[in-house]
Write a protein that holds these residues in place. Sequence first.
Motif, PDB file in Angstrom:
ATOM      1  N   SER A   6      17.507  15.629 -14.517  1.00 25.46           N
ATOM      2  CA  SER A   6      18.556  16.588 -14.860  1.00 25.46           C
ATOM      3  C   SER A   6      18.016  17.917 -15.360  1.00 25.46           C
ATOM      4  O   SER A   6      16.978  17.990 -16.004  1.00 25.46           O
ATOM      5  CB  SER A   6      19.472  15.983 -15.931  1.00 25.46           C
ATOM      6  N   HIS A   7      18.792  18.970 -15.066  1.00 26.17           N
ATOM      7  CA  HIS A   7      18.549  20.266 -15.674  1.00 26.17           C
ATOM      8  C   HIS A   7      19.244  20.368 -17.030  1.00 26.17           C
ATOM      9  O   HIS A   7      18.721  20.947 -17.969  1.00 26.17           O
ATOM     10  CB  HIS A   7      19.059  21.389 -14.764  1.00 26.17           C
ATOM     11  N   ARG A   8      20.460  19.792 -17.099  1.00 28.61           N
ATOM     12  CA  ARG A   8      21.176  19.696 -18.364  1.00 28.61           C
ATOM     13  C   ARG A   8      21.742  18.284 -18.488  1.00 28.61           C
ATOM     14  O   ARG A   8      21.969  17.617 -17.477  1.00 28.61           O
ATOM     15  CB  ARG A   8      22.323  20.719 -18.441  1.00 28.61           C
ATOM     16  N   VAL A   9      21.968  17.851 -19.730  1.00 28.46           N
ATOM     17  CA  VAL A   9      22.456  16.495 -19.980  1.00 28.46           C
ATOM     18  C   VAL A   9      23.712  16.566 -20.834  1.00 28.46           C
ATOM     19  O   VAL A   9      23.696  17.106 -21.945  1.00 28.46           O
ATOM     20  CB  VAL A   9      21.393  15.625 -20.686  1.00 28.46           C
ATOM     21  N   GLY A  10      24.811  16.029 -20.295  1.00 26.43           N
ATOM     22  CA  GLY A  10      26.032  15.871 -21.076  1.00 26.43           C
ATOM     23  C   GLY A  10      26.020  14.524 -21.763  1.00 26.43           C
ATOM     24  O   GLY A  10      25.758  13.496 -21.134  1.00 26.43           O
ATOM     25  N   VAL A  11      26.285  14.514 -23.064  1.00 27.35           N
ATOM     26  CA  VAL A  11      26.242  13.286 -23.858  1.00 27.35           C
ATOM     27  C   VAL A  11      27.665  12.894 -24.243  1.00 27.35           C
ATOM     28  O   VAL A  11      28.411  13.703 -24.796  1.00 27.35           O
ATOM     29  CB  VAL A  11      25.378  13.464 -25.119  1.00 27.35           C
ATOM     30  N   LEU A  12      28.033  11.651 -23.932  1.00 23.04           N
ATOM     31  CA  LEU A  12      29.377  11.171 -24.235  1.00 23.04           C
ATOM     32  C   LEU A  12      29.337  10.093 -25.302  1.00 23.04           C
ATOM     33  O   LEU A  12      28.411   9.277 -25.359  1.00 23.04           O
ATOM     34  CB  LEU A  12      30.054  10.623 -22.967  1.00 23.04           C
ATOM     35  N   ARG A  13      30.378  10.108 -26.114  1.00 25.28           N
ATOM     36  CA  ARG A  13      30.524   9.124 -27.187  1.00 25.28           C
ATOM     37  C   ARG A  13      32.012   8.885 -27.414  1.00 25.28           C
ATOM     38  O   ARG A  13      32.770   9.838 -27.601  1.00 25.28           O
ATOM     39  CB  ARG A  13      29.884   9.647 -28.468  1.00 25.28           C
ATOM     40  N   ASP A  14      32.430   7.646 -27.350  1.00 23.21           N
ATOM     41  CA  ASP A  14      33.829   7.288 -27.601  1.00 23.21           C
ATOM     42  C   ASP A  14      34.788   8.111 -26.745  1.00 23.21           C
ATOM     43  O   ASP A  14      35.758   8.687 -27.231  1.00 23.21           O
ATOM     44  CB  ASP A  14      34.174   7.469 -29.088  1.00 23.21           C
ATOM     45  N   GLY A  36       0.795  -1.225   0.000  1.00 18.99           N
ATOM     46  CA  GLY A  36       0.000   0.000   0.000  1.00 18.99           C
ATOM     47  C   GLY A  36       0.819   1.261   0.000  1.00 18.99           C
ATOM     48  O   GLY A  36       0.271   2.355  -0.006  1.00 18.99           O
ATOM     49  N   GLU A  37       2.186   1.136   0.013  1.00 16.45           N
ATOM     50  CA  GLU A  37       3.000   2.327   0.057  1.00 16.45           C
ATOM     51  C   GLU A  37       2.948   3.058  -1.279  1.00 16.45           C
ATOM     52  O   GLU A  37       2.927   2.455  -2.337  1.00 16.45           O
ATOM     53  CB  GLU A  37       4.445   1.957   0.382  1.00 16.45           C
ATOM     54  N   LEU A  38       2.935   4.378  -1.228  1.00 16.94           N
ATOM     55  CA  LEU A  38       2.794   5.179  -2.430  1.00 16.94           C
ATOM     56  C   LEU A  38       4.148   5.337  -3.113  1.00 16.94           C
ATOM     57  O   LEU A  38       4.763   6.400  -3.103  1.00 16.94           O
ATOM     58  CB  LEU A  38       2.198   6.544  -2.083  1.00 16.94           C
ATOM     59  N   ARG A  39       4.632   4.249  -3.704  1.00 16.42           N
ATOM     60  CA  ARG A  39       5.891   4.302  -4.431  1.00 16.42           C
ATOM     61  C   ARG A  39       5.646   3.612  -5.765  1.00 16.42           C
ATOM     62  O   ARG A  39       5.883   2.436  -5.927  1.00 16.42           O
ATOM     63  CB  ARG A  39       7.004   3.616  -3.646  1.00 16.42           C
ATOM     64  N   THR A  40       5.096   4.328  -6.713  1.00 12.80           N
ATOM     65  CA  THR A  40       4.673   3.756  -7.967  1.00 12.80           C
ATOM     66  C   THR A  40       5.408   4.411  -9.120  1.00 12.80           C
ATOM     67  O   THR A  40       6.185   5.355  -8.965  1.00 12.80           O
ATOM     68  CB  THR A  40       3.161   3.964  -8.173  1.00 12.80           C
ATOM     69  N   LEU A  41       5.132   3.918 -10.315  1.00  9.96           N
ATOM     70  CA  LEU A  41       5.719   4.510 -11.511  1.00  9.96           C
ATOM     71  C   LEU A  41       5.287   5.962 -11.670  1.00  9.96           C
ATOM     72  O   LEU A  41       6.065   6.814 -12.097  1.00  9.96           O
ATOM     73  CB  LEU A  41       5.299   3.698 -12.744  1.00  9.96           C
ATOM     74  N   ASP A  42       4.042   6.264 -11.329  1.00  6.46           N
ATOM     75  CA  ASP A  42       3.572   7.645 -11.426  1.00  6.46           C
ATOM     76  C   ASP A  42       4.367   8.543 -10.486  1.00  6.46           C
ATOM     77  O   ASP A  42       4.642   9.703 -10.792  1.00  6.46           O
ATOM     78  CB  ASP A  42       2.083   7.728 -11.073  1.00  6.46           C
ATOM     79  N   GLU A  43       4.739   8.017  -9.331  1.00  8.53           N
ATOM     80  CA  GLU A  43       5.472   8.817  -8.364  1.00  8.53           C
ATOM     81  C   GLU A  43       6.854   9.168  -8.897  1.00  8.53           C
ATOM     82  O   GLU A  43       7.375  10.250  -8.635  1.00  8.53           O
ATOM     83  CB  GLU A  43       5.596   8.057  -7.055  1.00  8.53           C
ATOM     84  N   LEU A  44       7.461   8.274  -9.660  1.00  7.27           N
ATOM     85  CA  LEU A  44       8.732   8.597 -10.278  1.00  7.27           C
ATOM     86  C   LEU A  44       8.600   9.800 -11.194  1.00  7.27           C
ATOM     87  O   LEU A  44       9.457  10.682 -11.211  1.00  7.27           O
ATOM     88  CB  LEU A  44       9.252   7.399 -11.083  1.00  7.27           C
ATOM     89  N   ALA A  45       7.516   9.841 -11.962  1.00  9.25           N
ATOM     90  CA  ALA A  45       7.329  10.946 -12.886  1.00  9.25           C
ATOM     91  C   ALA A  45       7.222  12.282 -12.163  1.00  9.25           C
ATOM     92  O   ALA A  45       7.581  13.331 -12.690  1.00  9.25           O
ATOM     93  CB  ALA A  45       6.081  10.707 -13.741  1.00  9.25           C
ATOM     94  N   GLU A  46       6.722  12.247 -10.921  1.00  8.16           N
ATOM     95  CA  GLU A  46       6.549  13.481 -10.172  1.00  8.16           C
ATOM     96  C   GLU A  46       7.866  14.126  -9.784  1.00  8.16           C
ATOM     97  O   GLU A  46       7.914  15.303  -9.426  1.00  8.16           O
ATOM     98  CB  GLU A  46       5.728  13.204  -8.894  1.00  8.16           C
ATOM     99  N   THR A  47       8.968  13.381  -9.845  1.00  7.00           N
ATOM    100  CA  THR A  47      10.255  13.945  -9.454  1.00  7.00           C
ATOM    101  C   THR A  47      10.902  14.733 -10.575  1.00  7.00           C
ATOM    102  O   THR A  47      11.994  15.264 -10.411  1.00  7.00           O
ATOM    103  CB  THR A  47      11.225  12.822  -9.034  1.00  7.00           C
ATOM    104  N   SER A  48      10.264  14.818 -11.733  1.00  2.27           N
ATOM    105  CA  SER A  48      10.912  15.386 -12.909  1.00  2.27           C
ATOM    106  C   SER A  48      11.393  16.808 -12.684  1.00  2.27           C
ATOM    107  O   SER A  48      10.694  17.654 -12.141  1.00  2.27           O
ATOM    108  CB  SER A  48       9.938  15.357 -14.095  1.00  2.27           C
ATOM    109  N   GLN A  49      12.614  17.088 -13.158  1.00  5.90           N
ATOM    110  CA  GLN A  49      13.192  18.426 -13.120  1.00  5.90           C
ATOM    111  C   GLN A  49      12.950  19.159 -14.440  1.00  5.90           C
ATOM    112  O   GLN A  49      13.277  20.328 -14.567  1.00  5.90           O
ATOM    113  CB  GLN A  49      14.720  18.328 -12.907  1.00  5.90           C
TER     114      GLN A  49
END
Length: 503
Positions: free
Chosen positions: A467-475, A235-248
């Motif tokens: 994230s507020h900004r995303v650094g993308v790495l390649r090779d 019954g704890e409120l830890r669901t997939l929807d709750e993850l979405a609520e953390t969005s920055q």
Amino acid sequence: MEARGIRKAFPGVLALDGVDLRLHPGEVHALMGENGAGKSTLIKVLTGVHPPDAGTVTIDGDQRRFSEPLEAQHAGISTVYQEVNLCPNLSVAENILIGREPRRLGLVHWKALHARAEQLITELELDLDVRAPLSAHSIAVQQLVAIVRAVDVQAKVLVLDEPTSSLDRDEVAQLFTLVRRLRDRGVAILFVTHFLDQVFDLCDRVTVLRNGRLEGEYRIDELTPVTLVHRMVGGELRTLDELAETSQTGTATTGDRTDVPFLSAAGLGRAGSIQPYDLDIHRGEVIGLAGLLGSGRTEAARLLFGADHADEGELRIHGEPTALRSPRTAIAHKIAFCSENRKAEGLIGELTVRENIVLALQAARGWTKPLSRARQDEIAARWIEVLDIRPAAPEAQVRNLSGGNQQKVLLARWLLTDPELLILDEPTRGIDIGAKTEIQRLVTRLAAEGTAVLYISAELEEVLRLSHRVGVLRDHRLVATLPNDTTLTPDRILGTIATGATS
């Protein structure tokens, strides 16, 4: 295989309480539950690592009791663990047949060994050079080799414990192809994972554990991802929807900032590790690092903690040129680092939860100023409560905790130092949806309180969520730093990874 009424207790902890599990030939059966639910303990009972205190295990209708893993293996139960336990210095063939090498006149018959390994590889429709050293292959291929080795011991039951936690999407698909071939040959496969989409893609049935007890067994077509999560957490409120609520997303204002960054890297690099890169991190900002495994995410972070030494470029903290010659120097500048390899580079398994939590604070104070035992107890009790570390036993050895709770102990250690920059490298890998939610909420709260966070994850949705900004790495190169606005999607990040272009 059928387990009935399995009970297992450790000092101060009832890990399993009357758990049942049924595995049928020719099916993939998921074992799900939050960290601390009892999954690892159940696997260890089934494979002879721990004897059960009560309950029975039957194979093909015959009751069995294993005193060691070798007995379980002889009965047809093989296990492939999250950390591949092979010998990278040996060849693929040697790893497949280690301990069972064909011999002639007391010596290894190399021609027969290679022929047997090639036969197994061909039967499972894999394409590998069995003479090549295992170290020449990726972690994904090493997982496949571990499975081939398990199959060669005539496995009736194959236990896969978090086999995909270090794999990218293509590697997961390759692994799943092999698993389905084994299923079609009649092997019963127990699949332990925290990736919900993989459960619904691969598995036929699922057994759910909660707090050491059996919550239920279900056909996979009877569930949805949301209902499965509710079965796991109750019954704890830890669901997939709750993850979405953390969005920055949409909350960042870093593009207009004029204040001096907490940390600024200019042309920072290390030969053979990470090409020179520029990166500013402001207080209260979450910077995500995205990229394929081996792209240089961890290498970039290690330079910011002094774990590796940069051989070019400049690092500034609060605008002042700073040389981070060691992690001790970084800690003195209020930088904390949670490694992705928490067992080898984070926790000390033989120490207690209390001792692991206070370790960084004690190091910062110096060993001439020891924390009193009363103060240690107070600190441990506080962080066990704040982070909901289970079991709430400060004197328990940390190696006996589940992966998610070990991660919380590591977080507690660094949060106790009141860092201005917290570097988190794969903090939610291999942990359940509930613990993942708690950690992501914590990151959001820390950023709101002014802490800078560098967040590394192979899960693009997680990076975008926080994230507020995303650094993308390649090779081993930082190819782009993108604002996390409404135009930034997983597909756009994947396109950047693939091409090195930002659009």
